[in-house]
Scaffold this motif. Structure first.
Motif, mmCIF file in Angstrom:
data_model
loop_
_atom_site.group_PDB
_atom_site.id
_atom_site.type_symbol
_atom_site.label_atom_id
_atom_site.label_comp_id
_atom_site.label_asym_id
_atom_site.label_seq_id
_atom_site.Cartn_x
_atom_site.Cartn_y
_atom_site.Cartn_z
ATOM 1 N N GLU A 438 1.006 -0.712 0.599
ATOM 2 C CA GLU A 438 -0.207 0.024 0.163
ATOM 3 C C GLU A 438 1.206 1.595 -0.288
ATOM 4 O OE1 GLU A 438 -2.781 2.304 3.051
ATOM 5 O OE2 GLU A 438 -3.268 0.400 2.912
ATOM 6 N N ASN A 439 0.858 2.283 -1.176
ATOM 7 C CA ASN A 439 1.493 3.403 -1.308
ATOM 8 C C ASN A 439 0.926 4.514 -1.336
ATOM 9 O OD1 ASN A 439 4.320 1.002 -2.216
ATOM 10 N ND2 ASN A 439 3.209 0.731 -3.714
ATOM 11 N N SER A 440 2.051 5.875 -0.836
ATOM 12 C CA SER A 440 1.246 6.676 -1.417
ATOM 13 C C SER A 440 2.763 7.947 -0.949
ATOM 14 C CB SER A 440 0.733 7.533 -0.253
ATOM 15 O OG SER A 440 1.023 7.259 1.287
ATOM 16 N N VAL A 441 2.774 8.688 -1.373
ATOM 17 C CA VAL A 441 3.801 10.110 -1.847
ATOM 18 C C VAL A 441 3.273 11.332 -1.634
ATOM 19 C CG1 VAL A 441 5.622 10.886 -2.559
ATOM 20 C CG2 VAL A 441 5.541 8.898 -3.137
ATOM 21 N N ASP A 442 4.165 12.034 -0.340
ATOM 22 C CA ASP A 442 3.938 13.429 -0.002
ATOM 23 C C ASP A 442 4.377 14.311 0.185
ATOM 24 O OD1 ASP A 442 0.663 13.986 0.850
ATOM 25 O OD2 ASP A 442 1.348 11.781 2.369
ATOM 26 N N ILE A 443 4.938 15.698 -0.750
ATOM 27 C CA ILE A 443 6.226 16.367 -0.978
ATOM 28 C C ILE A 443 5.568 17.751 -0.971
ATOM 29 C CG2 ILE A 443 7.873 17.267 -2.707
ATOM 30 C CD1 ILE A 443 6.783 14.635 -4.777
ATOM 31 N N ALA A 444 6.280 18.140 -0.465
ATOM 32 C CA ALA A 444 6.593 19.983 0.820
ATOM 33 C C ALA A 444 7.493 20.186 0.408
ATOM 34 C CB ALA A 444 5.543 20.242 2.147
#
Length: 452
Positions: A438-444
């Motif tokens: 189960e994958n996800s990515v957040d970029i700030a």
């Protein structure tokens, strides 16, 4: 300026040690904060600031005077594995848990300098991290014979030049000196090795796939490689333009060391295996070839009126160069081979800017990013990625006539990715591993630019 660049290089080397985690492959498009707000739509045509050195050097001719841009992207991935089955080559179950979240938070810094020489020529210098990945698992997790830690860090130094051929056409080019540092580690099932090597002595069966009998293999290597980038920009008028850009392959032959550590020497000694383990796995040198892929993009930018602009982009990456990962040992150990068999991939994006006044710009964008991993049998725990859908937004604010600050954020919805490794061929010693991520990515991101 020289002191500033030296400082940034030093900081980049430190920050990049926490390399960003898996992306579509492990290329990092996060090279501009303004671009992030648009999901990098139109990146080869926008020419908004000096970060165009990465996306299209020809667009340097759109800038006036001199400019320095410094940005940082915090990339927070998540990769949570759920096991369906895991057995060794004997068909016996491999112990261990799912290891929680394998994603590792990282920072990707960028620094750019651009100068318009006012004679048709513009020059620039970019320092950035174009590739990177980091995943990390517990040493006793169920897939430990496939991977424990994976860390790839790159730093690219990219001087560029651009020339305005006429009022419509600009051309650009650059060269790249790229440093790569690689860390790959996994467990070795020495209990299985000893059991099979003894003619399947039943007394050694308790050591098979037992974490206490494992040997930790830690490989580190680095190299410098060289390449080039090209770009063209065509301006139909002051509101509409298209850009095309190309980055070459860069080939690396990384060299370094393999360090082997017995996880429980006392346990191995009880079976009389400690000496055999030390003799079979001595520390030694390693090397391997890695070809980082070429890429090409085509972008369009159109300003509708004084407040609205739209952009779009299509990008190709030559991931078919990543066919096999082969590690050669200086000693008697056989080569470590992992067949990747990746495909070239495509990325599509659209975006828009809204400028309510002369100090503020608001950005938004969407993108679809294909995975180069062909199927579950070729997916590994080192890079468990899948197709990704980007939703991004950002803002830029003019602090003074010379200084701007930009912010960007993106959430990447990543499809669940399946892994289906069988305990045959090159994976015979690593064992079967079947499950789903189960994958996800957040970029700030944040960026400062200064024009003078």
């Amino acid at each position: 300026m020289k002191h500033f660049i030296r400082w940034f290089v030093a900081v980049s080397l430190v920050l990049a040690l926490a390399s960003p985690a898996f992306s579509a492959g492990f290329a990092l498009i996060e090279q501009s904060v303004g671009g992030l707000g648009n999901a990098f739509a139109g990146a080869a045509a926008t020419g908004e600031d000096a970060s165009t050195i990465f996306f299209n050097p020809a667009a340097l001719t759109l800038l006036e005077g001199q400019q320095v841009v410094a940005g940082a992207h915090v990339i927070a991935p998540s990769a949570k594995f759920s096991k369906e089955s895991a057995n060794n080559a004997l068909g016996l179950p491999i112990s261990g848990g799912n290891s929680g979240d394998a994603g590792v938070v990282g920072v990707a810094p960028n620094l750019y300098y651009a100068a318009n020489l006012n004679n048709g020529w513009s020059v620039g210098l970019g320092i950035f991290a174009p590739f990177g990945l980091a995943t990390e698992y517990d040493k006793d997790w169920v897939g430990r014979y496939h991977a424990v830690e994976s860390d790839v860090m790159t730093i690219n130094i990219n001087p560029t030049v651009a020339y305005r051929v006429n009022e419509n056409l600009s051309l650009g080019a650059g060269v790249s000196a790229q440093y790569i540092d690689v860390t790959l580690s996994q467990m070795v099932d020495f209990g299985l090795n000893a059991y099979v090597g003894s003619g399947m002595n039943a007394a050694l069966l308790p050591a098979v796939s037992n974490p206490d009998a494992d040997i930790y293999a830690d490989l580190t290597a680095d190299d410098w490689g060289y390449g080039f980038n090209l770009g063209a920009l065509y301006e139909f008028n002051e509101n509409t333009r298209v850009g095309a850009a190309y980055r070459s392959r860069i080939k690396h032959t990384v060299k370094g060391d393999a360090v082997f550590t017995q996880q429980n020497p006392t346990y191995l000694a009880a079976f009389g295996l400690d000496g055999a383990a030390a003799a079979s796995f001595p520390n030694q040198g390693v090397k391997g070839d890695i070809t980082l892929p070429a890429s090409a993009s085509l972008s369009a930018y159109h300003r509708i009126n004084s407040q609205w602009a739209v952009m779009a982009d299509i990008m190709w990456t030559e991931w078919s160069t990543f066919d096999k990962l082969v590690i050669e040992f200086d000693g008697a150990l056989p080569d470590s081979v992992t067949t990747e068999n990746w495909d070239d991939n495509w990325r599509y994006s659209v975006g828009a800017n809204y400028t309510p006044n002369d100090r503020l710009v608001l950005r938004g964008g969407l993108a679809y990013d294909e995975t180069p991993i062909p199927d579950a049998k070729h997916r590994t725990p080192r890079i468990p990625g899948e197709d990704r859908f980007w939703v991004a937004f950002g803002a830029g604010y003019k602090l003074t006539d010379q200084m701007n600050i930009d912010f960007g954020y993106a959430h990447l919805f990543v499809q669940d990715s399946k892994i289906d490794k069988e305990a045959v061929g090159e994976d015979q010693s690593r064992g079967e591993l079947v499950g789903e991520y189960e994958n996800s990515v957040d970029i700030a991101s944040v960026q400062l630019s200064y024009s003078f």
